[in-house]
Design a protein around this motif. Sequence first.
Motif, PDB file in Angstrom:
ATOM      1  N   GLY A   3      -3.820 -11.323   2.132  1.00 40.70           N
ATOM      2  CA  GLY A   3      -3.305 -11.269   3.481  1.00 40.70           C
ATOM      3  C   GLY A   3      -2.674  -9.928   3.792  1.00 40.70           C
ATOM      4  N   VAL A   4      -2.329  -9.791   5.049  1.00 34.96           N
ATOM      5  CA  VAL A   4      -1.622  -8.620   5.542  1.00 34.96           C
ATOM      6  C   VAL A   4      -0.410  -9.132   6.315  1.00 34.96           C
ATOM      7  N   ALA A   5       0.726  -8.507   6.062  1.00 36.36           N
ATOM      8  CA  ALA A   5       1.935  -8.804   6.832  1.00 36.36           C
ATOM      9  C   ALA A   5       2.266  -7.563   7.652  1.00 36.36           C
ATOM     10  N   ILE A   6       2.484  -7.771   8.939  1.00 35.90           N
ATOM     11  CA  ILE A   6       2.833  -6.673   9.837  1.00 35.90           C
ATOM     12  C   ILE A   6       4.232  -6.952  10.367  1.00 35.90           C
ATOM     13  N   TYR A   7       5.120  -5.976  10.212  1.00 39.80           N
ATOM     14  CA  TYR A   7       6.510  -6.109  10.644  1.00 39.80           C
ATOM     15  C   TYR A   7       6.803  -5.090  11.732  1.00 39.80           C
ATOM     16  N   THR A   8       7.095  -5.578  12.943  1.00 43.10           N
ATOM     17  CA  THR A   8       7.495  -4.718  14.044  1.00 43.10           C
ATOM     18  C   THR A   8       8.998  -4.852  14.210  1.00 43.10           C
ATOM     19  N   ASP A   9       9.712  -3.756  14.056  1.00 45.27           N
ATOM     20  CA  ASP A   9      11.173  -3.782  14.127  1.00 45.27           C
ATOM     21  C   ASP A   9      11.611  -4.022  15.578  1.00 45.27           C
ATOM     22  N   ILE A  10      12.292  -5.137  15.796  1.00 44.45           N
ATOM     23  CA  ILE A  10      12.780  -5.473  17.139  1.00 44.45           C
ATOM     24  C   ILE A  10      14.305  -5.573  17.144  1.00 44.45           C
ATOM     25  N   ASP A  59       3.916   0.315  12.793  1.00 40.99           N
ATOM     26  CA  ASP A  59       4.557  -0.875  12.242  1.00 40.99           C
ATOM     27  C   ASP A  59       4.432  -0.859  10.724  1.00 40.99           C
ATOM     28  N   ALA A  60       5.406  -1.477  10.053  1.00 40.28           N
ATOM     29  CA  ALA A  60       5.351  -1.597   8.599  1.00 40.28           C
ATOM     30  C   ALA A  60       4.281  -2.623   8.239  1.00 40.28           C
ATOM     31  N   ILE A  61       3.351  -2.232   7.375  1.00 41.05           N
ATOM     32  CA  ILE A  61       2.245  -3.111   6.997  1.00 41.05           C
ATOM     33  C   ILE A  61       2.184  -3.224   5.476  1.00 41.05           C
ATOM     34  N   VAL A  62       2.018  -4.465   5.022  1.00 42.39           N
ATOM     35  CA  VAL A  62       1.897  -4.759   3.595  1.00 42.39           C
ATOM     36  C   VAL A  62       0.610  -5.532   3.366  1.00 42.39           C
ATOM     37  N   GLU A  63      -0.217  -5.048   2.453  1.00 43.94           N
ATOM     38  CA  GLU A  63      -1.373  -5.818   1.995  1.00 43.94           C
ATOM     39  C   GLU A  63      -0.939  -6.539   0.728  1.00 43.94           C
ATOM     40  N   PHE A  64      -1.269  -7.827   0.656  1.00 38.70           N
ATOM     41  CA  PHE A  64      -0.847  -8.577  -0.519  1.00 38.70           C
ATOM     42  C   PHE A  64      -1.924  -9.546  -0.979  1.00 38.70           C
ATOM     43  N   GLU A  65      -1.741  -9.986  -2.204  1.00 35.74           N
ATOM     44  CA  GLU A  65      -2.573 -11.023  -2.812  1.00 35.74           C
ATOM     45  C   GLU A  65      -1.643 -12.186  -3.108  1.00 35.74           C
ATOM     46  N   LEU A  66      -2.049 -13.388  -2.719  1.00 38.04           N
ATOM     47  CA  LEU A  66      -1.229 -14.553  -3.032  1.00 38.04           C
ATOM     48  C   LEU A  66      -1.551 -15.023  -4.443  1.00 38.04           C
ATOM     49  N   ASP A  67      -0.550 -14.983  -5.293  1.00 38.98           N
ATOM     50  CA  ASP A  67      -0.684 -15.404  -6.681  1.00 38.98           C
ATOM     51  C   ASP A  67       0.228 -16.609  -6.880  1.00 38.98           C
ATOM     52  N   ASP A  68      -0.377 -17.783  -6.985  1.00 38.69           N
ATOM     53  CA  ASP A  68       0.382 -19.028  -7.123  1.00 38.69           C
ATOM     54  C   ASP A  68       1.355 -19.197  -5.954  1.00 38.69           C
ATOM     55  N   GLY A  69       0.892 -18.800  -4.762  1.00 32.45           N
ATOM     56  CA  GLY A  69       1.694 -18.958  -3.554  1.00 32.45           C
ATOM     57  C   GLY A  69       2.669 -17.833  -3.280  1.00 32.45           C
ATOM     58  N   HIS A  70       2.754 -16.846  -4.161  1.00 29.59           N
ATOM     59  CA  HIS A  70       3.695 -15.735  -3.990  1.00 29.59           C
ATOM     60  C   HIS A  70       2.940 -14.465  -3.606  1.00 29.59           C
ATOM     61  N   PRO A  71       3.379 -13.779  -2.539  1.00 35.98           N
ATOM     62  CA  PRO A  71       2.683 -12.551  -2.144  1.00 35.98           C
ATOM     63  C   PRO A  71       3.020 -11.401  -3.101  1.00 35.98           C
ATOM     64  N   ILE A  72       1.987 -10.868  -3.735  1.00 41.28           N
ATOM     65  CA  ILE A  72       2.135  -9.731  -4.637  1.00 41.28           C
ATOM     66  C   ILE A  72       1.594  -8.504  -3.908  1.00 41.28           C
ATOM     67  N   VAL A  73       2.414  -7.474  -3.791  1.00 36.42           N
ATOM     68  CA  VAL A  73       2.070  -6.285  -3.007  1.00 36.42           C
ATOM     69  C   VAL A  73       0.910  -5.539  -3.653  1.00 36.42           C
ATOM     70  N   ARG A  74      -0.119  -5.286  -2.846  1.00 29.52           N
ATOM     71  CA  ARG A  74      -1.247  -4.453  -3.292  1.00 29.52           C
ATOM     72  C   ARG A  74      -1.162  -3.053  -2.696  1.00 29.52           C
ATOM     73  N   ASP A  75      -0.653  -2.963  -1.456  1.00 29.62           N
ATOM     74  CA  ASP A  75      -0.526  -1.651  -0.817  1.00 29.62           C
ATOM     75  C   ASP A  75       0.433  -1.769   0.361  1.00 29.62           C
ATOM     76  N   VAL A  76       1.050  -0.665   0.717  1.00 26.74           N
ATOM     77  CA  VAL A  76       1.910  -0.583   1.907  1.00 26.74           C
ATOM     78  C   VAL A  76       1.595   0.724   2.622  1.00 26.74           C
ATOM     79  N   ASN A  77       1.879   0.760   3.909  1.00 28.61           N
ATOM     80  CA  ASN A  77       1.668   2.009   4.635  1.00 28.61           C
ATOM     81  C   ASN A  77       2.973   2.819   4.662  1.00 28.61           C
ATOM     82  N   GLN A  78       2.891   4.035   5.189  1.00 27.24           N
ATOM     83  CA  GLN A  78       4.055   4.921   5.234  1.00 27.24           C
ATOM     84  C   GLN A  78       5.170   4.339   6.097  1.00 27.24           C
TER      85      GLN A  78
END
Length: 160
Positions: A122-129, A28-47
């Motif tokens: 946070g981490v966002a996980i996206y499973t393509d359906i 699954d597509a995974i994004v690690e982020f930091e919330l900066d003033d309520g906005h997710p700023i990407v810290r890392d993503v997987n392949q």
Amino acid sequence: MDDQTNSCDSAQTAGTTRYQHLIEHVQDAIVEFELDDGHPIVRDVNQAFVDVFGYEVGDVIGEPLNEWIVPEWLMEEARTLDQQTSSSEVTYRRVQRETASGLSEFLYRGIPLEAEHDGSDGVAIYTDITDISRTERRLQVMNRVLRHNLRNTANVVVGH
């Protein structure tokens, strides 16, 4: 005391390594982020994120996630999900996101993490359906056509 500190550091490093290994091998597509003033700023993503969304790691690191993958007409939904993560809520929802190949449907999971700073992570996980959703819609249409045909056939039989 130094032995305990070294032991804790070693355990933490091993845990981080296992976590990174897991993230890289999940399909699954995974994004690690930091919330900066309520906005997710990407810290890392997987392949898998790179493969699904079509953005290179270096393009999105340090960037607002929503500006890259959320269509303008879905920004309010994305802000609601970000707010829930900021409030330490785990969220699950079917969402549409923009990918390299166009709009796709995903099962989204937003998972808050304990922050190493005075904010939220946070981490966002996206499973393509997308394919599953298309198949469901096709089956619904075929079901309606079948019911219609059966009803017509039953009316012909009753009428004769």
